[in-house]
Motif scaffolding. Structure first.
Motif, PDB file in Angstrom:
ATOM      1  N   PHE A  19      12.912   2.703   8.396  1.00 50.32           N
ATOM      2  CA  PHE A  19      11.624   2.045   8.602  1.00 50.32           C
ATOM      3  C   PHE A  19      10.500   2.921   8.056  1.00 50.32           C
ATOM      4  O   PHE A  19       9.586   2.438   7.385  1.00 50.32           O
ATOM      5  CB  PHE A  19      11.401   1.758  10.089  1.00 50.32           C
ATOM      6  N   GLY A  20      10.573   4.224   8.321  1.00 48.75           N
ATOM      7  CA  GLY A  20       9.572   5.156   7.805  1.00 48.75           C
ATOM      8  C   GLY A  20       9.580   5.227   6.294  1.00 48.75           C
ATOM      9  O   GLY A  20       8.526   5.199   5.650  1.00 48.75           O
ATOM     10  N   VAL A  21      10.743   5.326   5.702  1.00 53.40           N
ATOM     11  CA  VAL A  21      10.858   5.386   4.242  1.00 53.40           C
ATOM     12  C   VAL A  21      10.321   4.096   3.627  1.00 53.40           C
ATOM     13  O   VAL A  21       9.574   4.122   2.643  1.00 53.40           O
ATOM     14  CB  VAL A  21      12.325   5.638   3.822  1.00 53.40           C
ATOM     15  N   ASP A  22      10.667   2.970   4.219  1.00 55.21           N
ATOM     16  CA  ASP A  22      10.200   1.687   3.714  1.00 55.21           C
ATOM     17  C   ASP A  22       8.676   1.576   3.822  1.00 55.21           C
ATOM     18  O   ASP A  22       8.018   1.077   2.904  1.00 55.21           O
ATOM     19  CB  ASP A  22      10.858   0.550   4.487  1.00 55.21           C
ATOM     20  N   THR A  23       8.117   2.066   4.908  1.00 61.72           N
ATOM     21  CA  THR A  23       6.668   2.035   5.087  1.00 61.72           C
ATOM     22  C   THR A  23       5.975   2.896   4.035  1.00 61.72           C
ATOM     23  O   THR A  23       4.959   2.490   3.450  1.00 61.72           O
ATOM     24  CB  THR A  23       6.298   2.509   6.503  1.00 61.72           C
ATOM     25  N   ALA A  43       3.502   1.573   1.049  1.00 64.22           N
ATOM     26  CA  ALA A  43       2.149   2.085   0.841  1.00 64.22           C
ATOM     27  C   ALA A  43       1.955   2.551  -0.596  1.00 64.22           C
ATOM     28  O   ALA A  43       0.912   2.291  -1.208  1.00 64.22           O
ATOM     29  CB  ALA A  43       1.876   3.231   1.816  1.00 64.22           C
ATOM     30  N   ILE A  44       2.957   3.220  -1.150  1.00 58.94           N
ATOM     31  CA  ILE A  44       2.865   3.695  -2.537  1.00 58.94           C
ATOM     32  C   ILE A  44       2.766   2.521  -3.506  1.00 58.94           C
ATOM     33  O   ILE A  44       1.924   2.505  -4.415  1.00 58.94           O
ATOM     34  CB  ILE A  44       4.065   4.612  -2.887  1.00 58.94           C
ATOM     35  N   VAL A  45       3.617   1.526  -3.320  1.00 61.03           N
ATOM     36  CA  VAL A  45       3.609   0.367  -4.212  1.00 61.03           C
ATOM     37  C   VAL A  45       2.292  -0.396  -4.070  1.00 61.03           C
ATOM     38  O   VAL A  45       1.709  -0.844  -5.065  1.00 61.03           O
ATOM     39  CB  VAL A  45       4.829  -0.552  -3.944  1.00 61.03           C
ATOM     40  N   SER A  46       1.798  -0.534  -2.845  1.00 60.11           N
ATOM     41  CA  SER A  46       0.511  -1.209  -2.648  1.00 60.11           C
ATOM     42  C   SER A  46      -0.612  -0.451  -3.332  1.00 60.11           C
ATOM     43  O   SER A  46      -1.488  -1.055  -3.958  1.00 60.11           O
ATOM     44  CB  SER A  46       0.217  -1.338  -1.149  1.00 60.11           C
ATOM     45  N   TRP A  47      -0.592   0.861  -3.252  1.00 60.22           N
ATOM     46  CA  TRP A  47      -1.610   1.683  -3.907  1.00 60.22           C
ATOM     47  C   TRP A  47      -1.525   1.529  -5.430  1.00 60.22           C
ATOM     48  O   TRP A  47      -2.548   1.389  -6.112  1.00 60.22           O
ATOM     49  CB  TRP A  47      -1.445   3.142  -3.487  1.00 60.22           C
TER      50      TRP A  47
END
Length: 65
Positions: free
Chosen positions: A47-51, A55-59
């Motif tokens: 879950f942490g890795v996915d989050t 965030a990186i992809v959204s940025w």
């Protein structure tokens, strides 16, 4: 490979079945608890890795706009 008769096959299956060692109820409970703990730890990790990746992809996609 030599063929075995059905009776010999049944005897071999019975001999192998006698070698099975079944876990005690305490061992089964301990193993179940360990599986639940490991499943929880791994689910939180992923879950942490996915989050973080989200965030990186959204940025990165916000930079492309």
């Amino acid at each position: 490979m030599a063929k075995t008769s059905p009776a010999e096959f049944i005897n071999q299956v019975r001999a192998e079945a006698r070698k099975i060692v079944w876990p005690t109820s305490r061992e089964t409970v301990q193993t179940t608890i360990m599986v639940i703990i490991m499943m929880t730890i791994l689910s939180l990790f992923f879950f942490g890795v996915d989050t973080v990746f989200n965030a990186i992809v959204s940025w990165l996609t916000s930079l492309a706009r």
